[in-house]
Design an enzyme around this catalytic site. Sequence first.
Site, mmCIF file in Angstrom:
data_model
loop_
_atom_site.group_PDB
_atom_site.id
_atom_site.type_symbol
_atom_site.label_atom_id
_atom_site.label_comp_id
_atom_site.label_asym_id
_atom_site.label_seq_id
_atom_site.Cartn_x
_atom_site.Cartn_y
_atom_site.Cartn_z
ATOM 1 N N ALA A 1 0.834 -1.205 0.000
ATOM 2 C CA ALA A 1 0.000 0.000 0.000
ATOM 3 C C ALA A 1 0.864 1.247 0.000
ATOM 4 C CB ALA A 1 -0.919 -0.015 1.222
ATOM 5 N N TYR A 2 1.964 1.203 0.723
ATOM 6 C CA TYR A 2 2.863 2.349 0.786
ATOM 7 C C TYR A 2 3.396 2.700 -0.604
ATOM 8 C CZ TYR A 2 6.780 5.342 2.121
ATOM 9 O OH TYR A 2 7.654 6.399 2.220
#
Length: 412
Positions: free
Chosen positions: A315-316
């Site tokens: 997600a980062y």
Amino acid sequence: MKRGYLADHFIGVGVKRLSSTEVDPQVSNGHEFQGTRVLQAFLGMPVAKHVISTRYLWLTDEEAPETLDSTATWYDSRINQPHRNPEPRLLYTAEAEPIVYRARDGDSLFVCLTRERHLLVLICRSGSDIERQLLWLFGLQAPVKGFAQAEFEGEAGGQLSFAARKILDEIGVEVEVADDNWLDLLTERFGRSFPATAVFSAFAREHTRTVDLLGDPDQALMDWIETEEAMFYAFERHLISERIAAGFVDEDGSTNVDGFVSFSLSVQNRRKSRAGYSLENHLVALFARHDVAFDRGAKTEGNKKPDFLFPSGAAYHDPDFDPAKITLLGSKSSCKDRWRQVLSEGNRARAKHLVTLEPSISLNQTNEMIGEGLQLVVPRPIQLSYLHEQQDWLLSLKDFLDVVKARARRTD
């Protein structure tokens, strides 16, 4: 687990502000700590020069303590002036100069009389974390001038908490926490050697009677850590005793000094590494139990590896993922001055947090963290060592988990 009391280790302690006449050889070379009359409460009035076994320590927030074992002399500087009131002073030795001369005018001097009637002379910067920690440990206020002191008897001050034991360890006072009731279980499970830290942490959790893990994660974490600590030192003492009994002797019968030094270093290194890994291991179990998504050690820019990323490393690195839902958490058992490295570990993370077991960090240091946008997370039992004005800002583990869960639910 045995916790003990300050009175098990100390008869009394005093703290004062140092002056340049005491610590600056350009001003005076008298080798005396002055204004120590209040030490009479536990040292008594000297009627003759009294030489006392003394350990001198220079303490900072950045480095390991600098230590010297020597002596100090307690005496009345006016003993030959019967028409004047006594003026007791503490004379430090010339060999203590490298430690004493590290101090500046206004720095703090703690003089502690141990149960063995030895002295601990602790010197540190005014306003430092370690000064704040020592003041909290001994229940003292920083003196504006003069000397403040405390005496210890019985159960005064209550049992030594995890935070108190952590500070005592920093100044070289070992508090017995080993619980030999665990020994049979440990040797049956692990034989004659330590397992990987994750395995040992899991074993401690398995045998800890925790409080409400979901409702009170702060106390659960501390219960796990304290159980592991008691198990670790019981098992370590058992294994060290066996190794010492075997001796450090070469085949030709000569003493194996290198073998002894190597073994001693391995013991110290294992102790240092265990504390940090133990905290991370228990946090992993806690986060999993609370069903929050996270990655441990995921890479960010510049090959940095923050301890925890929420919800994930993937997600980062997804440019379409809302950065407001990303949380970065560093984990440091002892915070010291290393908290700044967390700031550079993830550019996309707007929210950066640091969880620590460090007690009573100074107000100056926490104000710096606030200024840099770093949020400190401290287990609730350890927060009691902080100033009230700091406690309003600190997050507990429960607070932090609530923040992460709320971010995961964001839809805007």
